[in-house]
Design a protein around this motif. Structure first.
Motif, PDB file in Angstrom:
ATOM      1  N   LYS A  76       0.837  -1.196   0.000  1.00 36.07           N
ATOM      2  CA  LYS A  76       0.000   0.000   0.000  1.00 36.07           C
ATOM      3  C   LYS A  76       0.876   1.252   0.000  1.00 36.07           C
ATOM      4  N   LEU A  77       2.087   1.114   0.534  1.00 34.62           N
ATOM      5  CA  LEU A  77       3.034   2.228   0.542  1.00 34.62           C
ATOM      6  C   LEU A  77       3.382   2.695  -0.867  1.00 34.62           C
ATOM      7  N   LEU A  78       3.346   1.785  -1.849  1.00 40.60           N
ATOM      8  CA  LEU A  78       3.660   2.170  -3.217  1.00 40.60           C
ATOM      9  C   LEU A  78       2.585   3.070  -3.815  1.00 40.60           C
ATOM     10  N   VAL A  79       1.343   2.862  -3.378  1.00 41.40           N
ATOM     11  CA  VAL A  79       0.267   3.753  -3.813  1.00 41.40           C
ATOM     12  C   VAL A  79       0.469   5.131  -3.191  1.00 41.40           C
ATOM     13  N   ALA A  80       0.803   5.143  -1.901  1.00 41.18           N
ATOM     14  CA  ALA A  80       1.071   6.414  -1.220  1.00 41.18           C
ATOM     15  C   ALA A  80       2.224   7.152  -1.881  1.00 41.18           C
TER      16      ALA A  80
END
Length: 345
Positions: A76-80
């Motif tokens: 999910k960090l990659l989306v952020a």
């Protein structure tokens, strides 16, 4: 040990049809093989040994248990990172740990975080910190410290994880075992939470970018829908205890198969919460089968408890929950199964 994107391999004891054909996307295709993940975790257990507890590790400290859970935010960090918005991932980090403690019947009391980066950046560090503070407030516990590591040779971008400590009287900890005849009470998720993002990202970006306008209501962009923070369920702890809940399941990696952690029974789910539009979008964009969706995502229901049927309606009414199904005897040779929306898991 849990994995932010894969099956919930802890080391403690929509209705839309999916696509068929060569374009059908699976979690393994996206890069996460749940079977391989579980095998690797089993190897680790064999090397270090398994502690007491399931969702949380339990340490006997006399008249109480000290409980520990650890988890991260995952990809999910990659989306952020793509959106330049880290304001909610701290909530996810808190929630993924806290909810595991609640599933064990333990009240969270303190949290420490671990932020690893390739280079220091005050902007995203401040956003991450604000999210952690908000998550701790929602969970009604204290942030007591953490660590920031700068490791350009190891990390690309950042990774965020943490450990949560909790306390519970021995008689307050859930037994963790459902019984045939029990009712299943469920509570709504806020969306994807922080599991299955490898599959979600692959599906969402087949024909869209994260900053594209969101094709359903509630969000400005596709990425914003994926970043909806994980629901925190600490407010369920006291009502579940008061109603004699036997065990609870945090519906994380592995989706609805998490119910089988309550015992080798057949779990019949007839009235789960409807999936949020984000799940229908991902299933359509990725051509993902119904079975794969329910093995990967919470599909609208983020937390489930097994309780005596006489107490189920009262528990649901007091907590904005819903009686979603029941526990039945498993068939011969059945090591636990889940039936939901015409899918057998």
């Amino acid at each position: 040990m849990t994995e932010g994107d894969g099956a919930d391999t802890s080391r403690h004891d929509g209705d839309a049809s999916g696509g068929d054909g060569d374009d059908e996307l699976t979690y393994a295709d996206a890069g996460v093989d749940i079977d391989a993940s579980e095998a690797a975790t089993a190897a680790l257990i064999g090397a270090v040994g398994e502690g007491e507890g399931d969702y949380a590790g339990l340490l006997d400290i006399g008249d109480r248990y000290l409980a520990l859970a650890t988890d991260g935010v995952g990809t999910k960090l990659l989306v952020a990172e793509a959106l330049g918005d880290y304001s909610t991932v701290g909530i996810d980090c808190i929630a993924m740990n806290v909810n595991d403690l609640v599933a064990a019947g333990v009240r969270p009391v303190a949290f420490v975080d671990y932020l690893a980066v390739d280079e220091p950046d005050e902007r995203f560090a401040e956003q991450v910190g604000e999210g952690l503070a908000r998550g701790a407030e929602l969970a009604d516990m204290e942030l007591v410290g953490g660590e920031t590591a700068v490791m350009p040779d190891v990390i690309r971008g950042l990774d965020l994880a943490g450990t949560c400590a909790g306390l519970a009287a021995k008689e307050a900890v859930f037994d963790g075992a459902a019984k045939p005849g029990d009712a299943l009470v469920g509570w709504r998720s806020s969306g994807i939470h922080s599991n299955g993002l490898t599959l979600a990202r692959e599906a969402a970006t087949r024909d869209h970018d994260y900053d594209d306008p969101c094709p359903f209501e509630g969000y400005e962009t596709v990425g914003e829908a994926l970043l909806e923070p994980t629901e925190i369920y600490t407010d369920l702890l006291d009502p579940m205890r008061e109603h004699g809940v036997r065990g609870a399941a945090h519906v994380t990696g592995g989706g609805w198969t998490n119910l089988t952690r309550l015992g080798e029974h057949r779990y019949v789910v007839e009235d789960a919460f409807d999936p949020q539009p984000v799940f229908e979008f991902l299933q359509s964009e990725g051509g993902v089968s119904n079975e794969e969706m329910h093995r990967t995502f919470n599909m609208g229901t983020g937390f489930v408890a097994a309780v005596d049927p006489d107490a189920a309606e009262s528990l649901a009414a007091e907590t904005d929950g819903r009686v979603i199904g029941r526990v039945e005897n498993a068939g011969d040779g059945d090591e636990g199964s889940v039936a939901i929306r015409g899918v057998e898991l």
